[in-house]
Design a protein around this motif. Sequence first.
Motif, PDB file in Angstrom:
ATOM      1  N   LEU A  97       0.749  -1.150  -0.114  1.00 20.26           N
ATOM      2  CA  LEU A  97       0.065   0.100  -0.064  1.00 20.26           C
ATOM      3  C   LEU A  97       0.903   1.219  -0.029  1.00 20.26           C
ATOM      4  O   LEU A  97       1.794   1.405   0.714  1.00 20.26           O
ATOM      5  N   VAL A  98       0.724   2.281  -0.975  1.00 27.47           N
ATOM      6  CA  VAL A  98       1.257   3.394  -0.777  1.00 27.47           C
ATOM      7  C   VAL A  98       0.266   4.403  -0.399  1.00 27.47           C
ATOM      8  O   VAL A  98      -0.884   4.586  -1.045  1.00 27.47           O
ATOM      9  N   VAL A  99       0.375   5.097   0.826  1.00 25.55           N
ATOM     10  CA  VAL A  99      -0.523   6.008   1.295  1.00 25.55           C
ATOM     11  C   VAL A  99      -0.013   7.367   0.934  1.00 25.55           C
ATOM     12  O   VAL A  99       0.987   7.736   1.552  1.00 25.55           O
ATOM     13  N   ALA A 100      -0.936   8.298   0.341  1.00 21.90           N
ATOM     14  CA  ALA A 100      -0.514   9.640   0.348  1.00 21.90           C
ATOM     15  C   ALA A 100      -1.484  10.322   0.970  1.00 21.90           C
ATOM     16  O   ALA A 100      -2.661  10.400   0.867  1.00 21.90           O
ATOM     17  N   SER A 101      -0.764  11.184   1.525  1.00 23.76           N
ATOM     18  CA  SER A 101      -1.616  12.002   2.448  1.00 23.76           C
ATOM     19  C   SER A 101      -1.124  13.802   2.136  1.00 23.76           C
ATOM     20  O   SER A 101       0.114  14.017   2.110  1.00 23.76           O
ATOM     21  N   ALA A 102      -2.064  14.724   2.563  1.00 21.93           N
ATOM     22  CA  ALA A 102      -1.884  15.890   2.342  1.00 21.93           C
ATOM     23  C   ALA A 102      -0.914  16.343   0.890  1.00 21.93           C
ATOM     24  O   ALA A 102      -0.054  17.109   1.074  1.00 21.93           O
ATOM     25  N   LEU A 103      -1.587  15.813   0.014  1.00 27.89           N
ATOM     26  CA  LEU A 103      -0.798  15.895  -1.444  1.00 27.89           C
ATOM     27  C   LEU A 103      -0.794  17.245  -1.402  1.00 27.89           C
ATOM     28  O   LEU A 103      -1.830  18.183  -1.585  1.00 27.89           O
ATOM     29  N   GLY A 104       0.467  18.015  -2.068  1.00 22.68           N
ATOM     30  CA  GLY A 104       0.353  19.454  -2.435  1.00 22.68           C
ATOM     31  C   GLY A 104       0.860  20.222  -1.420  1.00 22.68           C
ATOM     32  O   GLY A 104       1.432  21.462  -1.794  1.00 22.68           O
ATOM     33  N   SER A 105       0.813  20.083  -0.302  1.00 17.34           N
ATOM     34  CA  SER A 105       1.267  20.659   1.065  1.00 17.34           C
ATOM     35  C   SER A 105       2.916  20.671   0.910  1.00 17.34           C
ATOM     36  O   SER A 105       3.650  19.789   0.294  1.00 17.34           O
ATOM     37  N   ASP A 106       3.424  21.457   1.639  1.00 15.35           N
ATOM     38  CA  ASP A 106       4.695  21.482   1.980  1.00 15.35           C
ATOM     39  C   ASP A 106       5.231  20.344   2.662  1.00 15.35           C
ATOM     40  O   ASP A 106       4.943  19.935   3.658  1.00 15.35           O
TER      41      ASP A 106
END
Length: 438
Positions: free
Chosen positions: A179-188
């Motif tokens: 699993l690749v968990v992507a969080s807060a994409l586009g944030s610093d």
Amino acid sequence: MITVVGTGTGAPLPPEAAAALDGAGLVVGARRHLAAAAPPDTAARIVLGPLAPALDAIERHLEKAAKGGREGDAAAAGRGQVVVLASGDPGFFGIVRALAERFGAGRLTVHPAVSSVATAFARAGLTWDDAVVVSAHGRDLRTAVNVCRAHPKVAVLTGPGSGPAELGAALARSGDRVLVVASALGSDAGAASGERVERVTPAEAAVRDWGRAVNVVLCLDEPRVLSPVRTVAGAAPGPSRWALAEDEFTHRDSMITKFEVRALALARLGPRLGDHVWDIGAGSGSVAVECARFGAAVTAVEKTGDGVERVRANAAAHGVDVSVVHGAAPAVLSGLPDPDAVFVGGGGRDLPAVVTACARRARRSVVVAMAALDRVPAVREALVAAGLDCGGVLLQSSRLAPLPGDVTRLAATNPVFLLWGVRPPVRSDVRSDEGVAQ
């Protein structure tokens, strides 16, 4: 006019979207989107929560502006512009659908940003034209789980109660998935609550508290994530042929469901993307493999050790995933997720008990193949007792076979009874005793 602006993946707003925002009389969006976009002080704001009240407010605003225009109130008419802020590409599992249904597509101007799915795959360094995308946001997680079990590259849009932990728990037995968990994409990425892209096993995901910033989870079978060049995006096309010949499977002493029987069984099972199918008494796994070729997640139950190996070999030979359980039904069924459809082969003494256990849990249908006439009444009774509508046929086929002298005869195959039970549809026009409309 309603302008829908995709945001939230770090890119600045395009000039047209920024201009629409500056002239808006009403701006609607999640709290984080409103804070990031900084609408003008003259614009009314609605923090997006439940969708219906927001749509009602947009309609009232548009009606007020239209009334002002009719009455010559230029200021009121000028404030009629509505801007809706959304995540990523709002036309991809987004708010555009609800707005178009309510107000008409002709009243919308959409400025999409890069979707969270595209961004997540970019962070993982992968193409996604061959990925299957499934939404678990506000939906039953089981469809996403079944798709993840059946396909090597899946993106799951998550939501409360259907996040990485729940997905990981459901896939914990799928040891070959990452699993690749992507969080807060586009944030610093350097900020404390900034963008995170983490690779974990399903078991590791299941025991984590992931918070509320998760955008998307990629479920990958890493040896198979690099596919050949595609012409059609999304799930691979369905098989060009089915009811495969018996010699396309490894089997023992012709102990395999014949292709004529398999063809009708597949028609009654209806395996499809997002389904979970059981193949009980799998033998060679021919039915399991064919269901998996249609995109279903499949669990094959087989009581013999050599049979288990045959099922695995046949699944590998046809390039599909089949989860194989070594054991005898109905005892081993209690630990399995509920199926949409079940195929039961064979005909031992426990057949009525097996069919009963399957019929109680199948969401849609149960199909039973048997050679023994004596088993038919008990199987039919088991299907009917579970509330299924029962039908069946006796299949007797004769195949063309060569004879010496360049002539052909008809070679009869053994007759097989095929019974099926289908769960009746739930009536949608039933009202409660209090008379409240559903």
